[in-house]
Design an enzyme around this catalytic site. Structure first.
Site, mmCIF file in Angstrom:
data_model
loop_
_atom_site.group_PDB
_atom_site.id
_atom_site.type_symbol
_atom_site.label_atom_id
_atom_site.label_comp_id
_atom_site.label_asym_id
_atom_site.label_seq_id
_atom_site.Cartn_x
_atom_site.Cartn_y
_atom_site.Cartn_z
ATOM 1 N N GLU A 143 1.050 -0.646 -5.205
ATOM 2 C CA GLU A 143 0.117 0.452 -5.465
ATOM 3 C C GLU A 143 0.971 1.714 -5.572
ATOM 4 O O GLU A 143 1.376 2.277 -4.557
ATOM 5 C CB GLU A 143 -0.907 0.599 -4.339
ATOM 6 C CG GLU A 143 -1.899 1.717 -4.600
ATOM 7 C CD GLU A 143 -2.517 2.313 -3.339
ATOM 8 O OE1 GLU A 143 -3.571 2.953 -3.450
ATOM 9 O OE2 GLU A 143 -1.931 2.157 -2.253
ATOM 10 N N ASP A 163 0.832 -1.193 0.000
ATOM 11 C CA ASP A 163 0.000 0.000 0.000
ATOM 12 C C ASP A 163 0.874 1.253 0.000
ATOM 13 O O ASP A 163 1.931 1.288 0.629
ATOM 14 C CB ASP A 163 -0.896 -0.027 1.248
ATOM 15 C CG ASP A 163 -1.788 1.179 1.356
ATOM 16 O OD1 ASP A 163 -2.645 1.366 0.473
ATOM 17 O OD2 ASP A 163 -1.637 1.948 2.330
#
EC number: 2.4.1.18
Length: 745
Positions: free
Chosen positions: A468, A415
Site C-alpha cells: 500500500e 500497510d
C-alpha cells in the site's frame, strides 16, 4: 555460621535476595566445588520449609539441603557424588509437597548460528528460539523462554507456574548479544506469563513477550504458552498449485475482510464469529461469489478495537478474539481446500505505545529510534521501527516468515509503506532528520524492504507481496536487482482516488472530468498495480460507495454496477472491501456486522449477482488477467468520448485467447445505433450487461446478439451498431457456441 552459609560467597546470598545478582546460573543449581571433588546444589524457594534432592534416574533421595535463611535460600553437598546428574527438588511447603525439576541445572539452548543471524539482521526463524517454545532436554520436557533485552539489569519470567514471583525464575543473561533465556520443565500449555524486567535505573516493568504466539484479549495482556499439538495441514494440492502459479498473469479477485465485523452472532450481534463459524459461513460465501482470495485485515493481537488491528502489540500472536492459532490455521486450511487464497495485512511501519508492548522495552529505545524526529509517527502517535538495527530487522523478517510458513498464508499486504519510505512523511520542516546524503528517503527502511521481499520470494514459492504505497516512489514492484523494492503488486491509489472522485460527480458534469477514468492508463504499466477499493474508502465519514453516488436509488445502483464493470475490465488485479459487493448503504462500522438484511431487497441482490458474474467471467477468460502488465493486453476503442461519458476498450490475451470488448456508459442516456469497433469479424454477443433485469436494471441492450460488419471503425477492421444502456456496462465477445456453453452466466 552454618556449613550451608559457606556455599554463598562474597555476599552473593544477599545480592540474590535483593534481586541484584544477575548471573544466577553461576550460583543456583548444581555445581562442582573443591576442584571437582564435591557437588553442591543451591536453590531459592520462598516459603519452602524443607528441600530434598531427588535423582530423576531412579527417583531416590540423594540429599537434604540446609536452610540458609528464612527467606528461602537452601544449599547442601551431595555426599560422595562428584559427577553431575539430573535431579528434582522435593519441596515441602506448609500445605503441600511438590517435586520441581530445577531449571538451573540446564545449560544454554541457544546456538551460535542463531545468535549470529539474529544480530546480523537476517534471521528468518527467530521465533524458533525466542519467545516460548516447547523443547526436550535430556528426555525432560519443558518450555524454553528467551527474550532480547540487552540493556536490562535483570530479566525474570513470571506466570501462573510461579505465582508471578519475579525472584523465582531469573533468566540466564548472554551479555554479548543481549538475550536472556531459561528452560522451565513442568510448565503446562495455556499458562499465562510475562517477562519481568529490571531497568538500569532500578525500575521494574512487566512486559508481554514480543514473540508470544498467543496472548490474552484486551484489556488483559499476558502472553500464553502455546499448545504442543499443532494443526495437521491438508492443503498440499493448493500449496503445489500456488508454487507453480505466476500470479501476475493469473486472475486475482480479492475480498477484503475484517473478521470481527463480517458477521456476528448473539441476540444483539454482540459476539464475534469464531474460526469454525467463519469456516462454515465465510468460505462458502466467498466461493459462491467467485473471489479468488480473501485478504484479512490484521489479526496480530491488538489492544484497541478501534485500530482495526493496525496497532498490534503481539505481532506473532493471532488475536484470541476468534480462537487460537490452531483455529486460525484450520480456517486457512479450509480456504485452501476450497481453492481460496488467503492474504494478510501486515503492519511493519509502526507500533503503539502501550506500556506492556515494545515501547522502551528494556528501559531504552530498543525497537524504536531514540530521537522522536525519526522514532515517532506524527499522524498516529505511534513509534517507528529502527530498520537499521539488526535485531529489529530479524524480528520483522522472522515475523513475515512466521505467518507465511507456519500459517500457509499466500501473501502479505504491507500497510503504510509510504510512511516507511520517507523521513519527512507527514512532517513539517525541522521535524525530521535527513539521511546520510541529505535526502528525505529512509535508506534503512528501503534496504529492509528490499531484503524482506528478496528473501521471501526466494524462500517461499508462490507468495504475493503487496504494497500500500500512495506516492510516486519509483520501482515499488521492480526487482531488487534493478534497484526496485521487489514487491509483487502495488495498490493503485491514484486510480482509486480519481475514479471515486468521478463516481461522486453528477452525470451531467462527468463529461468535464472524463480524464479521471482514462488517466490511469497513462501509467498503468509503470508498476504491477492492483485496483483496490478498500476499507479506507468507506469509513471515517466518507460514506459507502452507494452513498458517494448522486441521484436517486435507480441511478445509484446502476452507476455502481457500471463502475464495477469498468473496474473488472481495467488492467490490474482487483480488491473489494466486504459489504461493497451488495452495495451496503451505510459506511463500515467495526463494532457491528454488515447489513445483511439489505439482501432482502432486489437492488442489493442485483449488485451481488453482478459481482458474482463479473468474477466468474474474470476467472474464465484469460484476456482479463494474463496480460495485465503488458501494453498489448489493452487497447482503447474510444477514450475521448467525454461528451457522452462513454468508455470503450478491448482486453486481449495470448494466442487463441478470446478478446473481450467493454462499453461503459456513465450517464443515464440510452444510446441506440451506437457504432463500436470490434477486434474480429463474425457474430458477437453480450456476455454480460449490467442493465439486465437480472441485476436490477432497465433491460436495455442488444437481445444477446450483435452482428459485426466489415466496416472499419476505431482502428478495427470490423464494427457493429449496438444499443448502449443507461449507466451501464456491456461486455461483448465472439458468439461462438463453445464460448456460450462454457460461460453459462
Amino acid at each position: 555460621m552454618t556449613q550451608a552459609q559457606t556455599y554463598f560467597y562474597d555476599g552473593s546470598d544477599v545480592a540474590l535476595l535483593n534481586g541484584q545478582y544477575t548471573d544466577v546460573f553461576s550460583l543456583l543449581g548444581m555445581h562442582s566445588i573443591n576442584e571437582g571433588k564435591a557437588l553442591v546444589v543451591r536453590c531459592f524457594l520462598r516459603n519452602a520449609q524443607k528441600v530434598d534432592v531427588i535423582s530423576l534416574k531412579d527417583g531416590r533421595k540423594v540429599a537434604s539441603l540446609e536452610r540458609v535463611n528464612e527467606a528461602g535460600l537452601f544449599a547442601g553437598t551431595l555426599g560422595r557424588r562428584i559427577k553431575p546428574f539430573l535431579y528434582a527438588l522435593r519441596v515441602t511447603y506448609p500445605l503441600c509437597e511438590l517435586d520441581i525439576i530445577d531449571p538451573y541445572q540446564f545449560g544454554s539452548l541457544l546456538n551460535r548460528e542463531d545468535l549470529y543471524l539474529f544480530g546480523e539482521g537476517s534471521s528468518e526463524q527467530a521465533y524458533r528460539f525466542l519467545g516460548a517454545n516447547w523443547r526436550q532436554v535430556d528426555n525432560v520436557e519443558g518450555v524454553h523462554f528467551c527474550v532480547w533485552a540487552p540493556n536490562a539489569k535483570r530479566v525474570s519470567v513470571v506466570g501462573d507456574f510461579n505465582h508471578w514471583d519475579d525472584t523465582r525464575h531469573v533468566m540466564r543473561q548472554h551479555v554479548a548479544n543481549g538475550l536472556w533465556e531459561i528452560f522451565l520443565p513442568g510448565v503446562v500449555e495455556g499458562s499465562h506469563y510475562k517477562f519481568d524486567l529490571v531497568y538500569q535505573n532500578g525500575e521494574r516493568h512487566a512486559k508481554s513477550d514480543p514473540m508470544a504466539t498467543q496472548m490474552e484479549c484486551a484489556p488483559h495482556n499476558a502472553s500464553i504458552v502455546p499448545k504442543k499439538q499443532q494443526h495437521q495441514w491438508a492443503d498440499t494440492q493448493w500449496m503445489d498449485k500456488r508454487a507453480a502459479t505466476a500470479w501476475h498473469r493469473a486472475p486475482m479477485s480479492i475480498y477484503e475482510v475484517q473478521l470481527g465485523s463480517w458477521r456476528r452472532k448473539g441476540e444483539f450481534g454482540e459476539q464475534y464469529f469464531d474460526y469454525q463459524d467463519l469456516i462454515e459461513q465465510l468460505i462458502p460465501y466467498v466461493k459462491e461469489q467467485g473471489f479468488t482470495h480473501i485478504e484479512l485485515m490484521p489479526v496480530s493481537e491488538y489492544p484497541f478495537d478501534g485500530s482495526w488491528g493496525y496497532q498490534p502489540v503481539g505481532l506473532y500472536a493471532p488475536t484470541y478474539r476468534f480462537g487460537d492459532a490452531n483455529g486460525f490455521k484450520a480456517f486457512i486450511d479450509a480456504c485452501h481446500q476450497a481453492e481460496i487464497g488467503v492474504l494478510l495485512d501486515w503492519v511493519a511501519a509502526h507500533f503503539p505505545k502501550d506500556p506492556h508492548g515494545l515501547v522502551r522495552f528494556d528501559g531504552t529505545c530498543l525497537y524504536e529510534h531514540e530521537d522522536p524526529r525519526k522514532g515517532t509517527h506524527p499522524d498516529w502517535d505511534t513509534l517507528i521501527y529502527n530498520y537499521g538495527r539488526g535485531e529489529v530487522r530479524s524480528f520483522l523478517l522472522s515475523n513475515a516468515c512466521y505467518w507465511l510458513r507456519e500459517f500457509h498464508l499466500d501473501g502479505l499486504r504491507l500497510d503504510a509503506v509510504s510512511s516507511m519510505l520517507y523521513l519527512d512523511y507527514s512532517r513539517e520542516p525541522g521535524q525530521w532528520l535527513p539521511n546520510a546524503y541529505g535526502g528525505r528517503e529512509n535508506l534503512e527502511a528501503i534496504d529492509f524492504l528490499q531484503m524482506l521481499n528478496q528473501r521471501l520470494y526466494q524462500a517461499i514459492p508462490g507468495i504475493c507481496m503487496i504494497a500500500e504505497e500512495s506516492t510516486a516512489f519509483a520501482g515499488v514492484t521492480k526487482p531488487t536487482d534493478s534497484s526496485g523494492l521487489g514487491f509483487g503488486f502495488k495498490w493503485n491509489m491514484g486510480w482509486m482516488n480519481d475514479s471515486l472522485s468521478y463516481l461522486g460527480r453528477d452525470p451531467i458534469y462527468r463529461q468535464y472530468h472524463h480524464n479521471q477514468l482514462t488517466f490511469s492508463l497513462m501509467y498503468a504499466y509503470s508498476e504491477q498495480f492492483m485496483l483496490s477499493i478498500s476499507h479506507d474508502e468507506v469509513v471515517h465519514g466518507k460514506g459507502s460507495l452507494l452513498h458517494k453516488i448522486p441521484g436517486d436509488d435507480w441511478q445509484k445502483f446502476a452507476t455502481l454496477r457500471a463502475y464495477y464493470g469498468f473496474m473488472w475490465g481495467h488492467p490490474g488485479k482487483k480488491l473489494l472491501f466486504m459489504g461493497s459487493e451488495f452495495a451496503q448503504r451505510d459506511e463500515w462500522d467495526h463494532d457491528h456486522s454488515l447489513d445483511w438484511h439489505l439482501l432482502a431487497f432486489e437492488p442489493h441482490q442485483g449488485v451481488q449477482r453482478w459481482l458474482r458474474d463479473l468474477n466468474q467471467l474474470y476467472r474464465q477468460f484469460p484476456a482479463l488477467s494474463v496480460l495485465d502488465y503488458e501494453p498489448q493486453g489493452f487497447r482503447w476503442l474510444d477514450c475521448d468520448n467525454g461528451r457522452d461519458s462513454i468508455f470503450s476498450f478491448v482486453r486481449y490475451g495470448e494466442g487463441n485467447d478470446v478478446p473481450l470488448v467493454f462499453v461503459v456508459n456513465m450517464t443515464p442516456t440510452v444510446h441506440q445505433g451506437f457504432r463500436i469497433g470490434l477486434p474480429q469479424g463474425g457474430d458477437f454477443c453480450e456476455y454480460l450487461n449490467s442493465d439486465s433485469y437480472l441485476y436490477g436494471g432497465s433491460n436495455q441492450g442488444n437481445g444477446g446478439k450483435i452482428i459485426a460488419q466489415a466496416l472499419p471503425w476505431q482502428g478495427m477492421a470490423s464494427s457493429a451498431l449496438i444499443t448502449v444502456p443507461p449507466l451501464g456496462c456491456l461486455i461483448l465477445g465472439p458468439a461462438t457456441e463453445n464460448i456460450l456453453r462454457e460461460s453459462a452466466l
